[in-house]
Structures are given as structure tokens and as C-alpha cells.
Design an enzyme around this catalytic site. Structure first.
Site, PDB file in Angstrom:
ATOM      1  N   SER A 161      35.992  35.810  37.427  1.00 31.19           N
ATOM      2  CA  SER A 161      34.770  35.057  37.264  1.00 31.19           C
ATOM      3  C   SER A 161      33.744  34.848  38.408  1.00 31.19           C
ATOM      4  CB  SER A 161      35.244  33.745  36.771  1.00 31.19           C
ATOM      5  OG  SER A 161      36.203  33.137  37.878  1.00 31.19           O
ATOM      6  N   GLU A 213      30.699  32.767  40.507  1.00 24.19           N
ATOM      7  CA  GLU A 213      29.931  31.379  40.656  1.00 24.19           C
ATOM      8  C   GLU A 213      28.594  31.615  41.230  1.00 24.19           C
ATOM      9  OE1 GLU A 213      32.404  28.415  41.998  1.00 24.19           O
ATOM     10  OE2 GLU A 213      30.782  27.514  43.462  1.00 24.19           O
ATOM     11  N   TYR A 233      26.686  22.357  40.556  1.00 29.69           N
ATOM     12  CA  TYR A 233      25.740  21.112  39.836  1.00 29.69           C
ATOM     13  C   TYR A 233      25.625  20.118  41.283  1.00 29.69           C
ATOM     14  CZ  TYR A 233      25.018  17.059  36.695  1.00 29.69           C
ATOM     15  OH  TYR A 233      24.232  16.172  35.950  1.00 29.69           O
ATOM     16  N   GLY A 247      32.572  15.899  43.702  1.00 23.53           N
ATOM     17  CA  GLY A 247      31.503  15.873  44.441  1.00 23.53           C
ATOM     18  C   GLY A 247      31.502  15.464  45.820  1.00 23.53           C
ATOM     19  N   GLN A 258      39.220  26.587  46.973  1.00 23.21           N
ATOM     20  CA  GLN A 258      38.163  26.922  47.999  1.00 23.21           C
ATOM     21  C   GLN A 258      38.408  28.097  48.438  1.00 23.21           C
ATOM     22  OE1 GLN A 258      35.337  26.450  49.296  1.00 23.21           O
ATOM     23  NE2 GLN A 258      35.484  23.978  49.679  1.00 23.21           N
ATOM     24  N   PHE A 307      29.663  26.602  57.616  1.00 25.40           N
ATOM     25  CA  PHE A 307      29.884  26.026  56.370  1.00 25.40           C
ATOM     26  C   PHE A 307      31.643  25.845  56.260  1.00 25.40           C
ATOM     27  CE2 PHE A 307      30.419  26.622  51.525  1.00 25.40           C
ATOM     28  CZ  PHE A 307      29.959  25.581  51.313  1.00 25.40           C
TER      29      PHE A 307
HETATM   30  P1  FAD Z   1      39.092  15.771  43.994  1.00 22.16           P
HETATM   31  O1  FAD Z   1      39.690  16.850  43.512  1.00 22.16           O
HETATM   32  O2  FAD Z   1      38.790  14.496  43.295  1.00 22.16           O
HETATM   33  O3  FAD Z   1      39.347  15.511  45.443  1.00 22.16           O
HETATM   34  C1  FAD Z   1      39.762  16.483  46.409  1.00 22.16           C
HETATM   35  C2  FAD Z   1      40.852  16.047  47.528  1.00 22.16           C
HETATM   36  O4  FAD Z   1      40.038  14.808  48.257  1.00 22.16           O
HETATM   37  C3  FAD Z   1      42.223  15.468  46.981  1.00 22.16           C
HETATM   38  O5  FAD Z   1      43.162  16.279  46.865  1.00 22.16           O
HETATM   39  C4  FAD Z   1      42.303  14.157  47.413  1.00 22.16           C
HETATM   40  O6  FAD Z   1      43.524  13.998  48.114  1.00 22.16           O
HETATM   41  C5  FAD Z   1      41.245  13.903  48.304  1.00 22.16           C
HETATM   42  N1  FAD Z   1      40.423  12.786  47.988  1.00 22.16           N
HETATM   43  C6  FAD Z   1      39.461  12.833  47.146  1.00 22.16           C
HETATM   44  N2  FAD Z   1      38.941  11.350  47.048  1.00 22.16           N
HETATM   45  C7  FAD Z   1      39.496  10.550  48.128  1.00 22.16           C
HETATM   46  C8  FAD Z   1      39.320   9.476  48.777  1.00 22.16           C
HETATM   47  N3  FAD Z   1      38.449   8.535  48.311  1.00 22.16           N
HETATM   48  N4  FAD Z   1      40.118   9.054  49.824  1.00 22.16           N
HETATM   49  C9  FAD Z   1      41.022   9.988  50.294  1.00 22.16           C
HETATM   50  N5  FAD Z   1      41.083  11.268  49.911  1.00 22.16           N
HETATM   51  C10 FAD Z   1      40.257  11.821  48.841  1.00 22.16           C
HETATM   52  N6  FAD Z   1      30.382  20.235  45.080  1.00 22.16           N
HETATM   53  C11 FAD Z   1      29.276  20.095  44.243  1.00 22.16           C
HETATM   54  O7  FAD Z   1      28.580  19.018  44.696  1.00 22.16           O
HETATM   55  N7  FAD Z   1      28.776  20.851  43.121  1.00 22.16           N
HETATM   56  C12 FAD Z   1      29.439  21.815  42.611  1.00 22.16           C
HETATM   57  O8  FAD Z   1      29.135  22.419  41.625  1.00 22.16           O
HETATM   58  C13 FAD Z   1      30.744  22.080  43.344  1.00 22.16           C
HETATM   59  N8  FAD Z   1      31.511  23.316  43.079  1.00 22.16           N
HETATM   60  C14 FAD Z   1      32.600  23.428  43.325  1.00 22.16           C
HETATM   61  C15 FAD Z   1      33.607  24.230  42.944  1.00 22.16           C
HETATM   62  C16 FAD Z   1      34.924  24.622  43.550  1.00 22.16           C
HETATM   63  C17 FAD Z   1      35.818  25.926  42.855  1.00 22.16           C
HETATM   64  C18 FAD Z   1      35.383  23.932  44.744  1.00 22.16           C
HETATM   65  C19 FAD Z   1      36.695  24.325  45.253  1.00 22.16           C
HETATM   66  C20 FAD Z   1      34.500  22.895  45.202  1.00 22.16           C
HETATM   67  C21 FAD Z   1      33.389  22.757  44.582  1.00 22.16           C
HETATM   68  N9  FAD Z   1      32.332  21.731  45.147  1.00 22.16           N
HETATM   69  C22 FAD Z   1      31.102  21.302  44.474  1.00 22.16           C
HETATM   70  C23 FAD Z   1      32.787  20.788  46.068  1.00 22.16           C
HETATM   71  C24 FAD Z   1      33.603  19.498  46.054  1.00 22.16           C
HETATM   72  O9  FAD Z   1      32.476  18.762  45.291  1.00 22.16           O
HETATM   73  C25 FAD Z   1      34.091  18.674  47.381  1.00 22.16           C
HETATM   74  O10 FAD Z   1      34.914  19.433  47.958  1.00 22.16           O
HETATM   75  C26 FAD Z   1      34.307  17.434  47.045  1.00 22.16           C
HETATM   76  O11 FAD Z   1      34.196  16.691  48.269  1.00 22.16           O
HETATM   77  C27 FAD Z   1      35.427  17.252  46.196  1.00 22.16           C
HETATM   78  O12 FAD Z   1      35.453  17.150  45.135  1.00 22.16           O
HETATM   79  P2  FAD Z   1      36.658  17.539  44.171  1.00 22.16           P
HETATM   80  O13 FAD Z   1      36.577  17.582  42.648  1.00 22.16           O
HETATM   81  O14 FAD Z   1      37.333  18.744  44.632  1.00 22.16           O
HETATM   82  O15 FAD Z   1      37.400  16.227  44.502  1.00 22.16           O
END
Ligand code: FAD
Length: 295
Positions: free
Chosen positions: A15, A17, A49, A108, A179, A219
């Protein structure tokens, strides 16, 4: 050893991105790349996004054009930053009307930037796990989530990180996309810990072909991803040799994928940076051919 579900083909499932372009020139470059890479028949492509409901506009436009001009399966990323639940649900509904049935569900980054504290938006989805639950309640979507082989920078430790992944899987995620990382031993160790924690969804390695090692170093540091000294060393002496850097970058990504294949991995998610040339060179090295893939 088979760590993920098995693919039926000799070639892995792939896939790509992409991110929404910032201006018309970037849009043309993106769509040139999309059309070249479509010939490798990816399982799906995804479009990133930003933060806040206003992020919908560039992502909508990109997804809409991909659906109109290609036969690709397009997934939209979604984040919950700076948005109420109603706003996110409205965005989901608009994507659904467009024909999108796949999402990459994310929390995010914090509005203050990576490294600042994250506070859920009032009336919004609290995190990515809540978003997965919300999506599941709306339709039978295909949902990908994130995973962090080297731990998310905000996670206290790996156990906390994997606990969040488990919650996302338990709430109905179909797969995790990781990641980017460059050390396959680190990935395999992480995957074993994920499986030991009872998470059984596929964990798809995120592969980043290195377009620019200097930019990537900055980065990667922000994302908590490391670049092994051995990888960096392969670019030594190539500052004035773009063709040499290109070959090295293609070799590194292809070697990484082939090694992961030997370890039993069958699916790969590529960070294309909206470019096709390096991506194509990587794919050709691992056995894909644009010509045969469209035949
Ligand atoms: P989550 O899965 O909710 O959390 C990630 C980790 O952080 C968890 O394991 C948890 O332990 C920890 N965590 C979460 N919240 C807290 C908290 N409040 N306190 C302590 N620990 C915490 N970003 C964008 O803006 N747009 C995108 O389109 C985008 N695409 C991505 C695609 C992929 C495949 C990946 C890997 C990352 C992407 N990101 C994107 C980056 C992502 O938004 C960031 O890494 C963000 O900081 C975490 O989002 P998540 O959904 O991974 O968080």
C-alpha cells in the site's frame, strides 16, 4: 516463522501513503506519481489528514480526484484533533458519500506540535481507540490504525504503547500500519511483544525510502524513530552525488523489505512522499514490474 497473515502471491501486498498537495504544481507531481505507482497494483492507497475539521478540504479534494481518475482503493486518514465528535462524524459521512469505505483512524499530533501535551478536544473523540469505536458504530468500514515499533514519544513505555494498540484492535481495527523504522530486529522484537499481549491483527511494516537523509534525521527524531548509524554511513561521501544517494536509498529500502519477507512478513505500507521514481526503484528491486503487474 510466520508473523502475519499469509499472502497468496509470490509478491507481497503493498500500500502507498500520499499527502494532500499544497499547490497546483505539487498536485501535478502527486498525480503523476499516483498514476505511475497505480501500475504496481497496490492493495490500497491512503491520503493523510491534518488537525481539525478544516483539514477535510485538501484531503477530500485529493481523495475525490484519486477516485475519479484511477481505479485505486483509497483510504482516508482521519484525526480527532481540534474537532467535536459531531464534526468528525460529519467528515466520515462525507467520505462515505464519496465512496470511501477505508479509513486510517488516528488521534493526531497535539495542536501545540509534537512534544507538547495532548488534551482531548471538548466533546470530541478522546483518542484513536474511541475513533475506531465510532467508525465501527457508523458502518462496516475497513479500519487501519497506527503502531510504533520504537514506541510513540508520548508513551510512558512499550507496555503502555502496546496497551493502546490492543484497545484499538479490541475496538475493531482491521490492521495496524507502523511508523517507519530501519532496524528489523527492533520490529521483530516489538511484534513478538504485540502478539504476547494478545493482539492478533496484522501489523504492517511502514517503509520509508530515504529521499533526503538530512531532512529525515530531523523528522525521525521528532517521531521517536531512529536511524541506525549503519544506514546513515551508507550515505557518507555522497553529498554531491544525487544518483549515488538514489541507488543507496533504493537498496536500503529493498533490502529491508526482503529481510522482512524472510522473517514472514507479507504486507508493506510505503511512505511515498508523493514521489514515484525512488518508490519504483525499490519495487523493481523486490521483484515487482509495472508492466507485468498491469497485465
Ligand atoms: P494513539 O494510537 O491514540 O496513541 C499513540 C501512543 O501514544 C499510544 O501508544 C499511547 O500510549 C500514547 N498516548 C496517546 N495519548 C497519550 C496521552 N494523552 N498521554 C500519554 N500517552 C499517550 N498524523 C496526522 O496528523 N495525520 C495523518 O494522516 C497521520 N497519519 C499517520 C499514519 C501512520 C501509519 C502513523 C504511524 C502515524 C500517522 N500520523 C498522522 C501521526 C500521528 O497522528 C501521531 O503519531 C500522533 O501523535 C498519535 O496519533 P495515534 O493515532 O498514533 O495515537
Amino acid at each position: 516463522m510466520s508473523l502475519n497473515a499469509t499472502a497468496t502471491d509470490d509478491l507481497p501486498r503493498i500500500s502507498f501513503e500520499f499527502f494532500p498537495p499544497k499547490n497546483p504544481d505539487a498536485e501535478e507531481q502527486l498525480f503523476k506519481a499516483v498514476k505511475v505507482l497505480a501500475a504496481y497494483r497496490p492493495d490500497f492507497v491512503s491520503v493523510t489528514y491534518g488537525a481539525g475539521a478544516s483539514s477535510r478540504t485538501p484531503t477530500f479534494a485529493t481523495v475525490r480526484r484519486m477516485l475519479a481518475e484511477t481505479d485505486l482503493v483509497v483510504a482516508s486518514h482521519l484525526t480527532v484533533v481540534k474537532s467535536t465528535r459531531a464534526e468528525v462524524d460529519e467528515v466520515i459521512g462525507q467520505f462515505r458519500e464519496m465512496g470511501v469505505s477505508r479509513f486510517v483512524a488516528l488521534r493526531g499530533d497535539p495542536p501545540g506540535g509534537i512534544g507538547t501535551a495532548y488534551t482531548p478536544f471538548p466533546g470530541g473523540y478522546a483518542n484513536a481507540a474511541a475513533l475506531v469505536q465510532g467508525l465501527r458504530g457508523i458502518d462496516d468500514f475497513d479500519i487501519s490504525v497506527s503502531a510504533y515499533p520504537e514506541k510513540h514519544p508520548e508513551s510512558a513505555d512499550r507496555a503502555a504503547d502496546i496497551a493502546m494498540l490492543k484497545l484499538k484492535a479490541d475496538n475493531g481495527a482491521n490492521r495496524a500500519l507502523t511508523q517507519f523504522f530501519f532496524d528489523n530486529d527492533v520490529f521483530e522484537d516489538y511484534l513478538n511483544a504485540v502478539r504476547a499481549a494478545g493482539v492478533s491483527i496484522p501489523v504492517v511494516p511502514g517503509i520509508m525510502p530515504i529521499q533526503n537523509i538530512k531532512q529525515l534525521k530531523n523528522f525521525a527524531a521528532l517521531c521517536g524513530a531512529s536511524i541506525p548509524a549503519a544506514v546513515e554511513a551508507r550515505f557518507a561521501g555522497l553529498d554531491d552525488d544525487p544518483a549515488g544517494r538514489f541507488e543507496v536509498a533504493a537498496d536500503i529500502a529493498a533490502e529491508q523489505v526482503m529481510d522482512l519477507r524472510r522473517r514472514g512478513l507479507t504486507d508493506f505500507h510505503f511512505y511515498t512522499m508523493n514521489r514515484s521514481k525512488l518508490m519504483s526503484a525499490v519495487l523493481e528491486r523486490i521483484g515487482f514490474s509495472a508492466l507485468s503487474s498491469v497485465s
